[in-house]
Design a protein around this motif. Sequence first.
Motif, short mmCIF file in Angstrom:
data_model
loop_
_atom_site.label_atom_id
_atom_site.label_comp_id
_atom_site.label_asym_id
_atom_site.label_seq_id
_atom_site.Cartn_x
_atom_site.Cartn_y
_atom_site.Cartn_z
N SER A 47 48.74 30.50 43.18
CA SER A 47 49.77 29.48 43.07
C SER A 47 50.55 29.76 41.81
N GLN A 48 51.87 29.73 41.91
CA GLN A 48 52.64 30.04 40.71
C GLN A 48 53.87 29.16 40.61
N SER A 49 54.31 28.96 39.38
CA SER A 49 55.52 28.16 39.18
C SER A 49 56.19 28.61 37.88
N CYS A 90 53.87 30.43 35.02
CA CYS A 90 52.48 30.00 35.04
C CYS A 90 51.88 30.34 36.40
N ILE A 92 48.20 30.75 38.70
CA ILE A 92 46.74 30.60 38.82
C ILE A 92 46.30 31.37 40.06
#
Lengths: 450, 89
Positions: free
Chosen positions: B34-36, B43, B45
């Motif tokens: 998961s990224q943003s 960021c 994960i």
Amino acid sequence: MINRRDILETIHMIQDENLDIRTITMGISLLDCCSQDPKEACSKVYEKIMRKAERLVPVGEEIEKEYGIPIVNKRVSVTPVSIISASCGDPVSFAVTLEKAARETGVNFIGGYSALVQKGFAAGDEDFIKSIPEALSLTEHVCSSVNIGSTKTGINMDAVAMMGRTVKRTAEMTRDNNCIGAAKLVVFCNAPEDNPFMAGAFHGAGEPDCVINVGVSGPGVVHSALKKIPDGDFTDVSDMVKRTAFKITRIGNLVAKEAAKRLGVSFGIVDLSLAPTPAVGDSVAYILEEMGLEKCGTHGTTAALALLNDAVKKGGVMASSRVGGLSGAFIPVTEDAGMIAAAECGSLTIEKLEAMTSVCSVGLDMIAIPGDTPAETIAAIIADEAAIGMINSKTTAVRLVPAIGKKEGDRLDFGGLLGGGPVMRINPMSSRRFIERGGRIPAPIQSLKN
Amino acid sequence: MKAVITVLGKDAVGILAKVSAVCAENNVNIIDVSQSTLRDIFCMIMMVEMDKSTITIGELSDAMSFMGKKNGLVISVMHEDIFNSMHRI
């Protein structure tokens, strides 16, 4: 998958708020190392510590890396040496042996150069206490403690008088090294037998042969959590501390279980203490100030500390079924940036610290006092502190550092985890006649509590 | 055994590729990402499985921090259990 917010919270706690496992302490029983010959006893002690603790440091480092959580200290605690040295004498040779074992295993402290004399002196105990200054001046990693009172036995005032002299002598013998010997000497009332924190750690006679005890810390995490609720009432504050303590303790529980499994020994306890370090953002005083006090030590500090100490315990016991040791909030002055600042500006005095110790988890800890303080005054401070512990059925301790050659307002610096701070004011009136009486303060009544 | 890799840093082209490349080289299987990006901060994960990995989690952690340092990223690799024990009862 684990919640994204939870992951980021954990990482934030470790990277920015100084969350760490403060210590993995291996408790080792030396009861099977007695001998009439001190040389033989020492070689048995050395062999046993090496055999049990050989892998302690590498395993600690392995866990640190795998779980991504810093494990600051790896330590060893042993059976009070006075019990082992009683049958052969020459206690200092045991201190030298412990030092050698500490260096070989790579641990950063070894505790248990200790005696339990709360009711009276057994054979060898007096000689043992007299040997403490020499033992601490000859060694670097050895920590010493003496239990001089308990709720069940009262206070051994002869031992209190002796400890006043011992603390002073220890400081004098290590004066060239910032009197550091005294920073490794704790005088207890109601000493816990499974405490992993130095300098007071020892492995009680009722403990198993070898155990792993873990001390977690995280004043910075609690401080940051409280910052999020600046307008919350005390129920909110208590709730936030409890929730944070729960999370911290869960990590301690995990690390303790894992370390015990890998080392093949039993898991003793998790000690969930908020142990400050001189690092900015790792202070218990800042937590108290966050609750709304202008400076730690002002009126309200005792109440704030009572709430903090109690909420930490409540959160912790929910997180692990093996909570023990000291568990609560430590208030070591020279090791806490906020306490140092409060002492320097005059807000925090030794009298207020004494009041705070009636509700914190230990006692008068890491306080530099003038070097010319009479031994009887030090003994009287110990007696006051022991009385608080005895009457309130709690552990209290005294770790004072007489700063030889320095006076009130000067600074004493140790560096590292022990920090440094101002030499604090001591009441100049004499307690000599009080201490000279000797004998024992009887055990207190356990009913009619007012 | 599962591990969580978190990557924080200034957003740039190819961060995900670089992290996945290290995983692939060592036979570490990516199972969730998961990224943003918030303003300019990247960021990510990543949940990985290490059962067939050719290196230990400690070595993966070293490899990731080495690569992270070169690229101005903070990368941490942690055993999944630490999150489970902290956030699940």
